[in-house]
Write an enzyme that holds these catalytic residues in place. Structure first.
Site, PDB file in Angstrom:
ATOM      1  N   GLU A 140      14.285  27.550  -1.220  1.00 52.26           N
ATOM      2  CA  GLU A 140      15.030  26.752  -0.217  1.00 52.26           C
ATOM      3  C   GLU A 140      15.596  27.665   0.879  1.00 52.26           C
ATOM      4  O   GLU A 140      16.680  27.443   1.396  1.00 52.26           O
ATOM      5  CB  GLU A 140      16.168  25.943  -0.870  1.00 52.26           C
ATOM      6  CG  GLU A 140      15.754  25.097  -2.047  1.00 52.26           C
ATOM      7  CD  GLU A 140      15.186  23.724  -1.680  1.00 52.26           C
ATOM      8  OE1 GLU A 140      15.298  23.334  -0.518  1.00 52.26           O
ATOM      9  OE2 GLU A 140      14.624  23.077  -2.574  1.00 52.26           O
TER      10      GLU A 140
HETATM   11  C1  LIG Z   1       9.459  29.647  -8.489  1.00 53.25           C
HETATM   12  C2  LIG Z   1       9.252  29.368  -7.036  1.00 53.25           C
HETATM   13  C3  LIG Z   1       9.083  28.065  -6.602  1.00 53.25           C
HETATM   14  C4  LIG Z   1       8.845  27.791  -5.258  1.00 53.25           C
HETATM   15  N1  LIG Z   1       8.582  26.511  -4.865  1.00 53.25           N
HETATM   16  C5  LIG Z   1       8.128  26.281  -3.606  1.00 53.25           C
HETATM   17  C6  LIG Z   1       7.646  24.997  -3.223  1.00 53.25           C
HETATM   18  O1  LIG Z   1       7.663  24.047  -4.009  1.00 53.25           O
HETATM   19  N2  LIG Z   1       7.138  24.838  -1.976  1.00 53.25           N
HETATM   20  C7  LIG Z   1       7.101  25.854  -1.072  1.00 53.25           C
HETATM   21  O2  LIG Z   1       6.626  25.641   0.036  1.00 53.25           O
HETATM   22  N3  LIG Z   1       7.576  27.095  -1.388  1.00 53.25           N
HETATM   23  C8  LIG Z   1       8.077  27.324  -2.638  1.00 53.25           C
HETATM   24  N4  LIG Z   1       8.525  28.578  -2.988  1.00 53.25           N
HETATM   25  C9  LIG Z   1       8.487  29.646  -2.007  1.00 53.25           C
HETATM   26  C10 LIG Z   1       9.851  30.114  -1.546  1.00 53.25           C
HETATM   27  O3  LIG Z   1      10.430  29.149  -0.721  1.00 53.25           O
HETATM   28  C11 LIG Z   1       9.668  31.479  -0.884  1.00 53.25           C
HETATM   29  O4  LIG Z   1       9.380  32.403  -1.908  1.00 53.25           O
HETATM   30  C12 LIG Z   1      10.857  31.914  -0.069  1.00 53.25           C
HETATM   31  O5  LIG Z   1      11.037  31.104   1.056  1.00 53.25           O
HETATM   32  C13 LIG Z   1      10.759  33.369   0.370  1.00 53.25           C
HETATM   33  O6  LIG Z   1       9.524  33.649   0.952  1.00 53.25           O
HETATM   34  P1  LIG Z   1       8.675  34.903   0.429  1.00 53.25           P
HETATM   35  O7  LIG Z   1       8.572  34.815  -1.043  1.00 53.25           O
HETATM   36  O8  LIG Z   1       7.424  34.980   1.201  1.00 53.25           O
HETATM   37  O9  LIG Z   1       9.566  36.148   0.757  1.00 53.25           O
HETATM   38  P2  LIG Z   1       9.639  36.929   2.148  1.00 53.25           P
HETATM   39  O10 LIG Z   1       9.817  35.980   3.263  1.00 53.25           O
HETATM   40  O11 LIG Z   1       8.522  37.898   2.223  1.00 53.25           O
HETATM   41  O12 LIG Z   1      10.998  37.722   1.955  1.00 53.25           O
HETATM   42  C14 LIG Z   1      11.108  38.938   1.210  1.00 53.25           C
HETATM   43  C15 LIG Z   1      12.506  39.506   1.442  1.00 53.25           C
HETATM   44  O13 LIG Z   1      12.678  39.794   2.837  1.00 53.25           O
HETATM   45  C16 LIG Z   1      13.798  39.087   3.345  1.00 53.25           C
HETATM   46  N5  LIG Z   1      13.509  38.639   4.704  1.00 53.25           N
HETATM   47  C17 LIG Z   1      12.423  37.965   5.148  1.00 53.25           C
HETATM   48  N6  LIG Z   1      12.541  37.701   6.456  1.00 53.25           N
HETATM   49  C18 LIG Z   1      13.716  38.212   6.858  1.00 53.25           C
HETATM   50  C19 LIG Z   1      14.419  38.259   8.089  1.00 53.25           C
HETATM   51  N7  LIG Z   1      13.964  37.684   9.202  1.00 53.25           N
HETATM   52  N8  LIG Z   1      15.610  38.880   8.119  1.00 53.25           N
HETATM   53  C20 LIG Z   1      16.127  39.436   7.012  1.00 53.25           C
HETATM   54  N9  LIG Z   1      15.528  39.425   5.815  1.00 53.25           N
HETATM   55  C21 LIG Z   1      14.335  38.817   5.732  1.00 53.25           C
HETATM   56  C22 LIG Z   1      14.012  37.913   2.398  1.00 53.25           C
HETATM   57  O14 LIG Z   1      15.346  37.446   2.417  1.00 53.25           O
HETATM   58  C23 LIG Z   1      13.624  38.533   1.069  1.00 53.25           C
HETATM   59  O15 LIG Z   1      14.703  39.232   0.530  1.00 53.25           O
HETATM   60  C24 LIG Z   1       8.819  28.856  -4.327  1.00 53.25           C
HETATM   61  C25 LIG Z   1       9.029  30.167  -4.760  1.00 53.25           C
HETATM   62  C26 LIG Z   1       9.219  30.434  -6.085  1.00 53.25           C
HETATM   63  C27 LIG Z   1       9.384  31.863  -6.526  1.00 53.25           C
END
Ligand SMILES: Cc1cc2nc3c(=O)[nH]c(=O)nc-3n(C[C@H](O)[C@H](O)[C@H](O)COP(=O)(O)OP(=O)(O)OC[C@H]3O[C@@H](n4cnc5c(N)ncnc54)[C@H](O)[C@@H]3O)c2cc1C
Length: 603
Positions: free
Chosen positions: A410
């Site tokens: 979220e």
């Molecule tokens: C169990 C699980 C269920 C999920 N369910 C869903 C779902 O139903 N539908 C769906 O669409 N998604 C889902 N997700 C995805 C989830 O919303 C994302 O994992 C999340 O938004 C983070 O994206 P990412 O994993 O690519 O991390 P990244 O965006 O790569 O982030 C990695 C790190 O970098 C930081 N970061 C990234 N950008 C910035 C910035 N601009 N400034 C500062 N820090 C930053 C983040 O805070 C984090 O600490 C799920 C994930 C999990 C693990």
């Protein structure tokens, strides 16, 4: 009250920072009406019977069991609380929706994730943005649990940067279909859902577009294996591949290019509901930890008698008390705002959309604060259980693992922290919240001579309210100067934004607890609220300490010389206690009550 008058009275999103709120104007858990109490009771009964009793099955990756219990929840109407009656739902208010999300979260994160993904992001985009035909076709099935929904936004290359997805939607030559091709990952409920909300890009559009896609494996849809996860073991999380998946043009959600807005608005609702879903998880952990501490004997005495354990129990109880206070305060603000908009002639759909959007700042604040409290609480739960806490045979271990995801999905907590401050600054620029006037007044106050009058702090919370007023000034001083210095470039100073955000979060949470307790002390008496008064005081003290540290970090990061000295002096003045509370005594008082009740009993 006329709508116009009501409009003026209800605090707008973000205004808590610059407007004083009377305790009578906040909604608290103690204000639940009969219908809401019944909803809470039936949710609790469902959790005890269907979830808590089978806690081990959820740990053993029994995905089919999650689906089965989701169906049972549907039969009991628990999936349809937020759905309007015209689409087969119960059409209950926002507070009732929050109550179900809250009390369904106690037993296992696996179920509450499945529940949240289906009722929130899997259904809400259609109820909020769907056409009449789309709503008639899909929402009743989703509300009853005949069908389940999932939400496909994230991709391997598009996580926090959600609008950067590569999934394509190409219009067919006859103009009747879009062909969707792309890879989505981390999709909750993918393994058993009937319908996906999919976000894809049409041509080289700047923004993505939303689609309703029925789950039909013969239509180019394949799933990856279940992800091997740290926690929420029975929540189905898989990759979803779309290969030339045909979707009728009638299944576009809203308009072309409006998908990012849909995605973000669905997440606003999702965030406050996720906060709710971290509440009962905390209460259960506190209950289990207290029972254990009351029974576990070491050094010939129950370990609850040790100050080290009391301190943990007190902090855990305080965090969920504060979290409840803030979550239900915001929930009622949203419910009222929806009612006002409906009275003004908006459809329920428009009213709900705008009502939640109005409090997007509070939704982000709650998501961050409550998810982090939940994690701390489960962590201390393990510590109280000692070695047994580390064992997979006790529910502490799984609660700790399950709670970890709440900081990630979220919108990560980093993103939500920055959003909270960013949205507030934007609202100020648009003139929706007057930050400039109060920030200028704080600047003038800093130049003036402080008053040396001895204030009268004899009334309940007189000193605490005075401190709270000053803590708000810390935010105005830090954020106001930072905006002046960096202008739109502020968003590139992330560490400063994060510090400002922590100040904002602490102010909202501390104020919510104080107002709830003050309201209850007035109607039930101070004696009856003695522990709640202690919790509110303990939290304010902790919040003030956090604000002192984060305020200092922020100030010295961008101010120098005289300006820095003046701001640091201001910080000292604004965070000063005349009468320091005895924190050890407060914690002992709180822990003794929780121990006597054998758990958390303030909800
Ligand atoms: C169990 C699980 C269920 C999920 N369910 C869903 C779902 O139903 N539908 C769906 O669409 N998604 C889902 N997700 C995805 C989830 O919303 C994302 O994992 C999340 O938004 C983070 O994206 P990412 O994993 O690519 O991390 P990244 O965006 O790569 O982030 C990695 C790190 O970098 C930081 N970061 C990234 N950008 C910035 C910035 N601009 N400034 C500062 N820090 C930053 C983040 O805070 C984090 O600490 C799920 C994930 C999990 C693990």
């Amino acid at each position: 009250m006329s709508t116009e008058a009501a409009n003026k009275d209800i605090l707008r999103g973000g205004q808590f920072l610059v407007k004083e709120t009377n305790c009578e104007d906040v909604f608290t858990l103690e204000d639940l009406n009969e219908e809401q109490r019944m909803m809470r009771e039936s949710t609790k009964e469902f959790v005890d019977r269907e979830l808590w009793a089978h806690w081990e099955r959820f740990e053993k990756k029994d995905y089919a069991f999650t689906e089965e219990t989701m169906r049972k929840a549907g039969e009991l109407g628990l999936l349809s609380v937020a759905v309007p009656e015209s689409y087969g739902g119960m059409g209950m208010g926002f507070v009732s929706t929050m109550l179900v999300c809250d009390y369904i979260s106690g037993a296992t994160g696996s179920f509450s994730t499945a529940f949240g993904a289906h009722t929130g992001i899997g259904t809400m985009p259609i109820t909020l943005y769907g056409t009449e035909e789309q709503k008639q076709k899909y929402v009743p099935k989703l509300a009853s649990g005949e069908w389940f929904g999932a939400y496909c936004l994230t991709e391997p290359g598009a996580g926090s940067d959600a609008n950067s997805g590569k999934t394509k939607a190409v219009l067919s030559e006859d103009g009747k279909f879009y062909n969707i091709t792309g890879q989505k990952m981390w999709i909750s409920n993918a393994g058993f859902c009937n319908l996906f909300i999919v976000f894809a890009r049409i041509e080289d559009d700047k923004n993505i577009t939303g689609f309703i896609v029925e789950n039909d494996p013969s239509n180019g849809i394949t799933l990856g294996d279940e992800e091997k996860k740290l926690g929420i073991h029975s929540s189905s999380t898989r990759q979803v591949f779309f290969n030339e998946t045909k979707v009728s043009v009638e299944n576009m959600l809203s308009t072309r290019g409006n998908g990012f807005k849909i995605a973000m608005n669905a997440l606003n609702v999702g965030r406050i509901k996720l906060a709710a879903a971290c509440l009962d998880a905390q209460r259960r952990v506190i209950g289990e930890a207290t029972k254990y501490a009351n029974e576990r004997i070491q050094f010939k005495t129950p370990i609850i008698n040790f100050g080290a354990i009391k301190s943990k129990i007190a902090e855990m109880a305080t965090s969920v008390y504060v979290d409840e206070s803030a979550s239900y305060r915001a929930a009622k603000n949203i419910e009222d705002r929806i009612a006002i908009r409906e009275a003004e002639g908006n459809t329920h759909q428009e009213a709900e959309l705008k009502g939640v959007e109005e409090y997007a700042i509070e939704c982000s604040i709650l998501k961050v604060a409550v998810s982090e409290d939940c994690q701390n609480t489960t962590d201390e739960g393990i510590q109280i259980f000692g070695g047994m806490g580390f064992s997979a045979d006790t529910p502490m271990e799984s609660a700790w693992r399950d709670s970890r995801i709440a900081r990630i999905y979220e919108g990560t907590n980093e993103i939500n922290r920055m959003l909270a401050v960013g949205m507030l600054v934007k609202k100020a620029m648009k003139g929706h919240v007057d930050l400039l006037g109060p920030a200028t007044a704080v600047g003038e106050e800093l130049m003036g001579i402080p008053s040396f009058d001895a204030p009268d702090f004899s009334e309940l919370f007189a000193e605490e309210k005075d401190i709270l007023k000053r803590l708000k000034k810390v935010f105005l001083m830090v954020a106001g100067s930072a905006v002046q210095k960096f202008g739109p470039e502020l968003e590139n100073h992330q560490q400063l934004m994060l510090a400002a955000s922590d100040i904002l979060i602490e102010v909202y949470m501390a104020e919510s607890a104080l107002l709830r307790t003050e309201k209850n002390a007035k109607r039930f008496g101070e004696e009856a609220q003695a522990t709640q008064i202690a919790m509110s005081r303990l939290y304010l003290f902790n919040a003030t300490e956090t604000i002192i540290r984060r305020g200092k970090e922020a100030i010295v990061s961008f101010a120098e010389g005289d300006e820095q000295r003046m701001m640091l002096m201001g910080l000292k003045r604004f965070t000063k206690y005349t009468n320091y509370p005895n924190i050890v005594a407060l914690r002992t008082q709180i822990a003794d009550k929780v121990s006597a009740d054998n758990g958390y009993t303030f909800d």
